[in-house]
Motif scaffolding. Structure first.
Motif: not given
Lengths: 408, 402
Positions: A33-35, A138, A29-30, B143, B232
């Motif tokens: 990543h948007p969050s 988020d 994740m990342g 994802y 998100n």
């Protein structure tokens, strides 16, 4: 966290209950990543949607600010401190200035001290508004983000009035302020103080009356308090766990002992408690600002220390001595007596500390920043493990980290 | 021959209208969301951003349709087709208005009148999950995979309460053809209260309407059930790896599904094209009055008291005012009245539901996966069954229809 996760490694298949085999999945994740609010990379080991292990990887926003400070004079380095935590710029300015003032043995005059309190609390509101907006975004509450940014705009306008900059303010200087209050500056603050408190109620109406928001936050992102303390989490994170540690109360600096305010605490230690604590902190900030505004002293805004503070333009043109000091400060910088100092303040994110070593020259020998985001991000693993992916997002949002603050 | 020709003409009209609706629904969504969030929304392309949908479509058409090397090419390309096909096909059984006579030809407003219209729509909307599930799987991206899985689980779970919620009004109306269903809802109780299914005796279907709407939110992957594409959490969910028209197809499918759900709710629960109150009380003049009021307001603000300083608004606002007033007057033309008035009522009901979809999106946070499942299995499903039972009893106890 016992072992580290290797991204891309094939995990051993495990026998599942129904006789087949299952395999856990690693998820990167990342850093984009948007969050992850910047460039945090989190390695997740997933069993379906359940997070088995979570491991934050930092360093993607390393700017070398600590090292850069060593190449700048003490005055110049202030502009770098803005960039450490770009949402709490004035808190960083304040901490650095207080540390250097401690080394120099000078003190800012009352007007400067009160202005510093006023604007640092405004910074807290600024930072909490960004946190509130992004945290709600988020969790899918999209409109909250726009309401928060809309009201943050008013804060930024005030910053611009005082310092000429919206984000990289650099308004506090060693020995006082860069400039005296602008015309209408305090009136703008007063207007904001009348305008803002009803807005907090508005945000709470939008979120607190919402069962989905409560479902998503209550009981999520809990970790043992002892572990929190061991890992160096500070600020709203531990105050939501019932520990009333606040540097403004426990190690007063910059005249905070003169102000009356409460340190909001909660005991649930979940995402919701952190949300409540931060909302309450905004109210307390308004309270402090009201007091600072009412008692704002008149007088000089810079300390009477000719070797540190640049002389007034008029004096420089008319007095020999002032001209010499001006020349010395501009060409050489401020000579700080050898020694070391550690100054702590309560930034919006938690305990912010500047450790400065001076070797007697005009440039710091070493500047180390004990930044709250770095401490708070350590809790990511224990907080997310056992939850779902969606809980990871909620927990990360509640930590309110700024990657610039983490990586320096 | 005549039948084919008429069908072809109707197909052309419905396709054009539907596609335009989809494009402008996106514009409306952006505008409504923007105003909820105290912003302006699209403003640059055309007056008030009215040409934005055109610009977006052109942009997406001209983008490179990039196919990543790690995907399963066949299913990767098939998925958007499936999604958009199943989303668009259900519009063909929706009746938009009563039978009308145009140029001496009598025809139904709507493409087809299947005797099993309700079942057809249920079947088609279930098949729609294939597009999403395949996209998630074929993308070979973690994802996407999770988005696809979430979506399949969610859509299958919410289909049950949806189907059961649909069953209750069918018990009362006793037919599966959508046109007959609407016709059954004509008339008024006591001369004022419409006999729509949500008000209809023996048991008003208000609960099944709400359940249907909630399930509709989940079926179309809209907030608060937009977990498959929760930005998100899963970046873009099942369509993370899609670009250009592949992405646009999913986008279009989402909006088409939304339109279908709103049309379905209108037909099944809100009485289709039947007016809110009898035409003897002047319901035919509602569109005229609304359009004239809008036109007058625009003229007033455009000419007498300009509210904005932009020079072209002095021109566009009065122009729009004149257009609105003319549209209002069109509703008075006797020749057009028989099909414009029903169409107005149908569109305004469906439009209000679509507005609700957007409104909810601007208000609510997102559910968590397990909460979503709990909500449907532990709450929605039992309530739907209870509602069905009560309706069944009420219908059984009622005097048998002749």
């Amino acid at each position: 966290m016992s072992e580290t996760i290797t991204p891309g490694a094939t995990l051993e298949p495990v026998a599942s209950q129904d006789g087949g085999t299952t395999r856990k999945m690693t998820l990167n994740m990342g850093p984009q990543h948007p969050s992850t609010h910047g460039v945090l990379r989190v390695l997740l080991e997933l069993d379906g949607e359940t997070v088995v292990k979570a491991q934050p990887e930092i360093g993607y926003l390393h700017t070398g600010i600590e090292k850069q400070c060593e190449t700048k004079t003490y005055q110049q380095a202030i502009t770098l401190t803005d960039r450490v935590d770009y949402l709490a710029n004035l808190s960083n300015n304040l901490c650095y200035c207080l540390a250097v003032e401690k080394l120099l043995g000078i003190e800012a005059p009352p007007r400067a001290v009160w202005t510093r309190v006023l604007l640092t609390e405004l910074t807290r509101i600024n930072s909490h508004l960004v946190w509130l907006g992004t945290h709600a975004l988020d969790l899918g509450a999209m409109s909250m983000f726009f309401y928060a940014t809309r009201d943050r705009e008013e804060v930024l306008k005030i910053f611009e009035m005082f310092s000429g900059q919206r984000l990289m303010t650099s308004y506090f200087r060693i020995g006082g302020l860069a400039l005296d209050h602008p015309r209408g500056g305090l009136a703008a603050v007063k207007k904001f103080l009348e305008f803002f408190p009803p807005k907090i109620d508005e945000y709470e109406t939008l979120l607190d009356n919402n069962p989905i928001w409560k479902n998503r936050t209550i009981g999520v992102g809990v970790m043992p308090v002892e572990q929190m303390l061991a890992m160096g989490l500070t600020g709203p994170m531990i105050r939501a766990a019932g520990i009333p540690w606040d540097a403004r109360k426990d190690e007063p600096y910059s005249g905070y002992q003169n102000f009356e305010f409460d340190v909001p605490t909660r005991t649930e230690n979940d995402v919701y408690a952190r949300y409540r604590v931060r909302m309450e902190e905004m109210r307390q900030s308004v309270r402090i600002m009201t007091q600072a505004l009412e008692g704002m002293p008149e007088g000089a805004y810079q300390a009477d220390a000719p070797k540190v503070v640049l002389p007034q333009r008029e004096k420089m043109k008319t007095q020999m001595e002032a001209l010499i000091y001006h020349f010395k400060i501009v060409t050489e910088g401020v000579h700080v007596p050898p020694g070391e100092v550690y100054q702590v303040i309560e930034s919006p994110r938690g305990e912010l500390g500047y450790y400065i070593v001076s070797d007697g020259t005009s440039k710091p020998f070493r500047v180390h920043m004990r930044t709250p985001s770095f401490g708070n991000i350590q809790g990511l693993g224990p907080m997310c493990e056992g939850g779902l992916i969606a809980d990871t997002i909620a927990a990360m949002g509640s930590m309110d980290f700024v990657l610039g603050d983490t990586d320096r | 021959m005549n039948f084919f020709l008429i069908s072809l003409i109707k197909m052309g009209i419905v396709t054009a209208a539907f596609m335009t609706t989809l494009a402008y629904l996106q514009w409306i969504e952006r505008k409504v969301l923007a105003h909820i969030q105290s912003r302006l929304g699209p403003y640059r392309v055309g007056p008030h951003g009215l040409l934005q949908p055109l610009a977006d479509t052109l942009k997406l058409l001209m983008k490179e349709g990039f196919i990543p090397s790690h995907v399963n090419k066949f299913f990767y390309l098939l998925a958007p087709f499936l999604a958009v096909f199943f989303a668009l096909i259900s519009i063909c059984v929706i009746p938009f208005g009563p039978s009308v006579e145009v140029l001496g030809v009598r025809t139904d407003m709507g493409l087809a009148d299947l005797s099993i219209g309700v079942l057809f729509i249920l079947a088609i909307s279930s098949a729609g999950v294939y597009g999403i599930a395949l996209a998630g799987w074929a993308s070979n991206n973690k994802y996407s995979l999770m988005g696809g899985l979430r979506s399949s689980a969610q859509m299958i779970s919410y289909e049950l309460p949806m189907a059961i919620a649909l069953a209750s009004p069918l018990l009362i109306l006793n037919d599966l053809s959508l046109r007959t269903i609407v016709n059954e809802q004509a008339g008024f109780y006591l001369g004022v209260l419409p006999r729509w299914t949500i008000f209809q005796m023996p048991f008003p279907q208000i609960f099944s309407f709400v359940i249907f709407l909630i399930s509709g939110f989940a079926e179309t992957n809209r907030v608060p059930f937009d977990l498959p594409e929760a930005e998100n959490e899963l970046v873009a969910g099942f369509h993370t790896e899609y670009s250009s028209m592949g992405f646009a197809s999913f986008f279009m499918a989402e909006y088409a599904n939304m339109v279908t759900v709103c049309c379905m709710a209108t037909v099944l629960f809100l009485g289709g094209w039947h007016p809110l109150f009898p035409s003897t009380l002047g319901s035919d003049f509602v569109p005229v009055l609304l359009a004239l009021a809008a036109g007058a307001m625009l003229l007033y603000h455009g000419v007498a008291q300009p509210i904005s300083g932009r020079p072209w608004d002095r021109l566009t606002m009065p122009a729009a005012g004149v257009v609105f007033s003319l549209v209002g007057l069109v509703f008075l033309v006797p020749m057009l009245k028989p099909f414009l008035i029903p169409l107005f009522w149908f569109v305004s009901k469906a439009g209000f539901l679509m507005f609700t979809f957007i409104w909810v999106r601007g208000t609510l946070p997102r559910f968590r996966y397990d909460q979503l499942m709990n909500f449907t299995w532990k709450f929605l499903f039992p309530v739907a069954i209870l509602n069905l039972l009560i309706t069944a009893f009420a219908v059984a106890l009622q005097e048998p229809k002749s």
